[in-house]
Design a protein around this motif. Structure first.
Motif, mmCIF file in Angstrom:
data_model
loop_
_atom_site.group_PDB
_atom_site.id
_atom_site.type_symbol
_atom_site.label_atom_id
_atom_site.label_comp_id
_atom_site.label_asym_id
_atom_site.label_seq_id
_atom_site.Cartn_x
_atom_site.Cartn_y
_atom_site.Cartn_z
ATOM 1 N N LYS A 145 82.772 24.711 42.693
ATOM 2 C CA LYS A 145 81.477 25.175 43.191
ATOM 3 C C LYS A 145 81.167 24.470 44.502
ATOM 4 C CE LYS A 145 76.734 26.000 41.628
ATOM 5 N NZ LYS A 145 75.762 25.801 40.518
ATOM 6 N N SER A 146 80.951 25.237 45.542
ATOM 7 C CA SER A 146 80.692 24.671 46.860
ATOM 8 C C SER A 146 79.244 24.220 46.988
ATOM 9 C CB SER A 146 81.006 25.703 47.947
ATOM 10 O OG SER A 146 80.097 26.786 47.875
ATOM 11 N N ALA A 147 78.949 23.574 48.106
ATOM 12 C CA ALA A 147 77.580 23.084 48.342
ATOM 13 C C ALA A 147 76.569 24.216 48.368
ATOM 14 C CB ALA A 147 77.535 22.294 49.646
ATOM 15 N N ASP A 148 76.994 25.424 48.785
ATOM 16 C CA ASP A 148 76.072 26.561 48.818
ATOM 17 C C ASP A 148 76.233 27.455 47.581
ATOM 18 O OD1 ASP A 148 78.551 27.524 49.401
ATOM 19 O OD2 ASP A 148 78.001 28.515 51.272
ATOM 20 N N SER A 149 76.753 26.842 46.475
ATOM 21 C CA SER A 149 76.825 27.487 45.158
ATOM 22 C C SER A 149 77.837 28.626 45.064
ATOM 23 C CB SER A 149 75.435 27.999 44.725
ATOM 24 O OG SER A 149 74.535 26.914 44.603
ATOM 25 N N ARG A 150 78.788 28.708 45.978
ATOM 26 C CA ARG A 150 79.854 29.699 45.858
ATOM 27 C C ARG A 150 80.968 29.144 44.980
ATOM 28 N NH1 ARG A 150 82.082 31.133 51.429
ATOM 29 N NH2 ARG A 150 81.885 28.872 51.693
ATOM 30 N N LEU A 151 81.676 30.017 44.259
ATOM 31 C CA LEU A 151 82.743 29.607 43.359
ATOM 32 C C LEU A 151 84.099 30.005 43.917
ATOM 33 C CD1 LEU A 151 81.260 30.604 39.869
ATOM 34 C CD2 LEU A 151 81.335 28.330 40.899
ATOM 35 N N ASP A 203 83.760 33.915 45.084
ATOM 36 C CA ASP A 203 83.117 34.151 46.372
ATOM 37 C C ASP A 203 83.970 33.704 47.567
ATOM 38 O OD1 ASP A 203 80.641 34.927 44.999
ATOM 39 O OD2 ASP A 203 80.504 32.793 44.516
ATOM 40 N N CYS A 223 88.815 27.782 48.047
ATOM 41 C CA CYS A 223 88.668 26.448 48.631
ATOM 42 C C CYS A 223 89.927 26.058 49.397
ATOM 43 C CB CYS A 223 88.348 25.415 47.545
ATOM 44 S SG CYS A 223 89.750 24.971 46.491
#
Length: 259
Positions: free
Chosen positions: A228-234, A238, A241
């Protein structure tokens, strides 16, 4: 030998001059050899007796001699001052307070007390990173941190801050986010160390462990770990990584491990 009385010169291996843990004797002249030396003779095709030069020495396990050897008193190899029978020594050596412990991060070697002082003073940062709570997947198999672990290439491996295995040798490739070295504490690892990652996490085919230490699954020609990224993307839903993108580029290298 008289009765059960044994002298050291009667039982040491004629080749390595050590007390055998498995005693073999030759049928030609009765000399003693240990299991390791007998096997080395066979592998190197040394077919003559090292004592009488008989061409068919025929070494066989001598159970009677082994029973006598097991009662033979020997000093602890860690110089703690204790003298025990050989059969009692293995259990003592596991707990001996003078047992030498080799540091995996440097060349230090010392007993338990000195090793703890060394680890806390010299490797404090690494210890904190390994012990503090993090989201990296835990090992499915319990690992004895004092046990020497080697990969398929025979290289001694350390467990890095990402819970991955690293041997410090060449990774065999260089991706976009690493230096081409397996570790030594983070990043990508060689195929043999990745094989240990899979083994100790009991991963099924189709999964690897990326450079961040996360389980990454192969699907539709790509890897995804669910980060999960800092802007809530998975990662996998989304976006992908950077560590999984790195694995995608390394598919030819790791291919045999996940297919």
């Amino acid at each position: 030998m008289e009765g059960s009385k044994v002298e050291k010169e009667d039982i040491i291996c004629i080749i390595c001059h050590c007390i055998p843990n498995k005693a073999y004797t030759s049928q030609c002249c009765g000399i003693v050899s240990c299991y390791t030396c007998v096997q080395n003779m066979k592998q190197n095709k040394l077919l003559t007796c090292p004592n009488c030069r008989n061409k068919q020495p025929n070494f066989q396990l001598n159970m009677y001699l082994q029973k006598l050897i097991n009662k033979f008193p020997v000093p602890c190899k860690f110089d703690c001052g204790l003298i025990l029978q050989i059969c009692e020594m293995p259990s003592h050596e596991k707990q001996c307070p003078q047992k030498f412990i080799q540091c995996r991060l440097c060349e230090f070697k010392g007993n338990k007390e000195l090793f703890i002082d060394h680890a806390t003073q010299i490797h404090e940062d690494q210890i904190l990173k390994l012990l503090e709570f993090n989201s990296y997947p835990q090992f499915s198999n319990q690992i004895d941190v004092l046990q020497e672990i080697k990969n398929a290439a025979g290289n001694i491996c350390n467990i890095g801050i990402t819970s991955k295995f690293y041997c410090g040798k060449s990774a065999g490739f260089k991706c976009t986010i690493c230096t081409g070295v397996c570790g030594p504490m983070n990043g990508c690892n060689c195929v043999n160390c990745m094989e240990l990652d899979i083994k100790y996490r009991k991963l099924d085919k189709g999964a690897l462990v990326n450079g961040e230490g996360r389980i990454s699954y192969f699907k539709n020609g790509s890897f995804y770990c669910g980060l999960k990224s800092a802007d809530s993307r998975l990662c996998g839903k989304d976006y992908t990584c950077r560590h999984c993108i790195s694995l995608i580029g390394d598919i030819p290298y790791y291919k045999r491990l996940f297919q």
